[in-house]
Design an enzyme around this catalytic site. Structure first.
Site, short mmCIF file in Angstrom:
data_model
loop_
_atom_site.label_atom_id
_atom_site.label_comp_id
_atom_site.label_asym_id
_atom_site.label_seq_id
_atom_site.Cartn_x
_atom_site.Cartn_y
_atom_site.Cartn_z
N ARG A 72 0.87 -1.18 0.00
CA ARG A 72 0.00 0.00 0.00
C ARG A 72 0.91 1.23 0.00
NH1 ARG A 72 2.36 1.90 3.74
NH2 ARG A 72 0.78 3.50 3.88
N GLN A 87 -1.98 2.69 10.19
CA GLN A 87 -0.70 2.68 9.46
C GLN A 87 0.39 3.42 10.23
OE1 GLN A 87 -3.68 3.23 8.05
NE2 GLN A 87 -3.74 2.69 5.88
N ASP A 106 -1.86 10.83 -1.87
CA ASP A 106 -2.22 9.80 -2.85
C ASP A 106 -2.57 10.40 -4.20
OD1 ASP A 106 -2.83 8.53 -0.09
OD2 ASP A 106 -2.65 6.88 -1.53
#
Ligand SMILES: CSC[C@@H](O)[C@@H](O)C(=O)COP(=O)(O)O
Length: 366
Positions: free
Chosen positions: A53, A203, A244
């Protein structure tokens, strides 16, 4: 990055020269395990369930996924089907589309029998470029950190807050938000990192804390809601987060909760920086809030949590009142007006169309 004395990237070619090895990020922080990918489906699955990821690593894995797909079917149809399978895995990180576009545009004019070899060298190039980009981001960001260090009492650490994992594990090496931190630490500038735990998938607590610990960087994990309080009390000198997808206007999409950190930073006068590799810029979009697709993930990520029990077993337990509805938007958009600067491989830019276009004219054109 070194793990247990061995130098690793997060994705690499196996010794046989065609299998692809990754680190299984669903096993952190309690286990360090690698997985071998051999097929398109395995690569797509690894992205979908977040064994890999982070925007740049998703792009790199997709590039290697194309290599594996073309080994099985190197026709035009095989190439197009593989692109669409990989593109469907996760919607928000634009590095996925960017990497697939690079592979598709390069390989379509190439005869099918030469495509596999070309795909492997492209994937390798995409990985090497990611490392070079992150090192440049590190150099530019480390200058910002040393400027802040110079304004503090000698020896006092620069306190940096980060959200999610825009670290080594989210890229091929170095990380984006963490590259300036690692470089500053290695150069002897005292730094301390406030690590947002980053619910629901943690995360920050699972990945960022683990890798900062491996590198010996002083850090403290805090609940996501602590950042505003820390900023109000002068405990944060700067925020550095990843992204992102960033629009041509400089709106920044990143892990859910980033926007709240930017609002708090604005209110407290804390500089809010975004580490931005150029493949993460989506020049087709202007208004991030209206145009960036936000991934909705399964509710179990909110209603359940996985951790190590006192008896040393990894277990998943339910934490939400049974029967309650849960929602799980995975990203949010921070408008450009809240961003102090974009730390790119070509320097620190103002988050606006003119600065971004002037730094990357070739991307605007194509
Ligand atoms: C350099 S990575 C930047 C982003 O991809 C990162 O901050 C992030 O939000 C990752 O989200 P994830 O859902 O873990 O893939």
């Amino acid at each position: 990055m070194n793990v247990n004395g061995r130098k690793y990237r997060t994705i690499w070619l196996a010794e046989d020269g065609w299998g692809v090895e990754i680190i299984d990020q669903t096993r952190f922080p309690h286990a360090f395990e690698t997985i071998r990918l051999e097929t398109l489906e395995e690569a797509a699955h690894a992205i979908r369930i977040m064994q890999v990821r982070g925007a740049p690593l998703i792009g790199a894995t997709a590039a290697y996924g194309m290599c594996l797909a073309l080994r099985a079917d190197a026709t035009d149809l095989g190439l197009m089907n593989a692109c669409s399978t990989l593109l469907d895995t996760r919607p928000t990180a634009v590095n996925l589309r960017w990497a697939l576009d690079v592979v598709r545009k390069t390989l379509l004019p190439v005869p099918p029998e030469q495509r596999v070899a070309r795909a492997y060298s492209l994937a390798e190039r995409i990985c090497d470029e990611d490392v070079a980009i992150n090192m440049s981001i590190g150099t530019h960001g480390a200058k910002l950190i040393s400027d802040i260090a110079a304004s503090k009492r000698p020896g006092d650490p620069v306190n940096i807050l980060t959200h999610c994992n825009a670290g080594w594990l989210a890229t091929v090496d170095w990380g984006t938000a963490t590259a300036p931190i690692y470089m500053s630490h290695d150069a002897g500038t005292p730094v301390h990192v406030w690590v947002d735990e980053t619910r629901p998938r943690n995360q920050g607590a699972f990945l960022t804390a683990w890798e900062l610990g491996q590198h010996g960087v002083p850090h403290t994990v805090v609940a996501d809601n602590a950042g505003g309080h820390l900023m109000q009390h002068g405990e944060v000198d700067m925020v550095i987060v990843g992204t992102d997808r960033t629009t041509a206007e400089g709106d920044v999409c990143n892990k859910i909760g980033t926007y709240l950190k930017a609002l708090a930073a604005k209110d407290c006068g804390v500089p809010f920086y975004v580490a931005l590799p150029s493949p993460t810029i989506d020049f087709t979009l202007s208004n991030g809030l209206r145009e960036i697709p936000i991934e909705e993930r399964i509710g179990e990520e909110v209603s359940h949590i996985t951790g190590l029990t006192a008896s040393g077993k990894i277990e998943t337990i339910e934490i939400v009142a049974p029967g309650s509805e849960v929602a799980n938007p995975a990203f949010d958009v921070t408008p450009a007006r809240l961003v102090t600067g974009l730390i790119t491989e070509r320097g620190v830019l103002t988050a606006d169309r003119q600065s971004i276009a002037a730094a990357f004219p070739e991307r605007v054109a194509g």
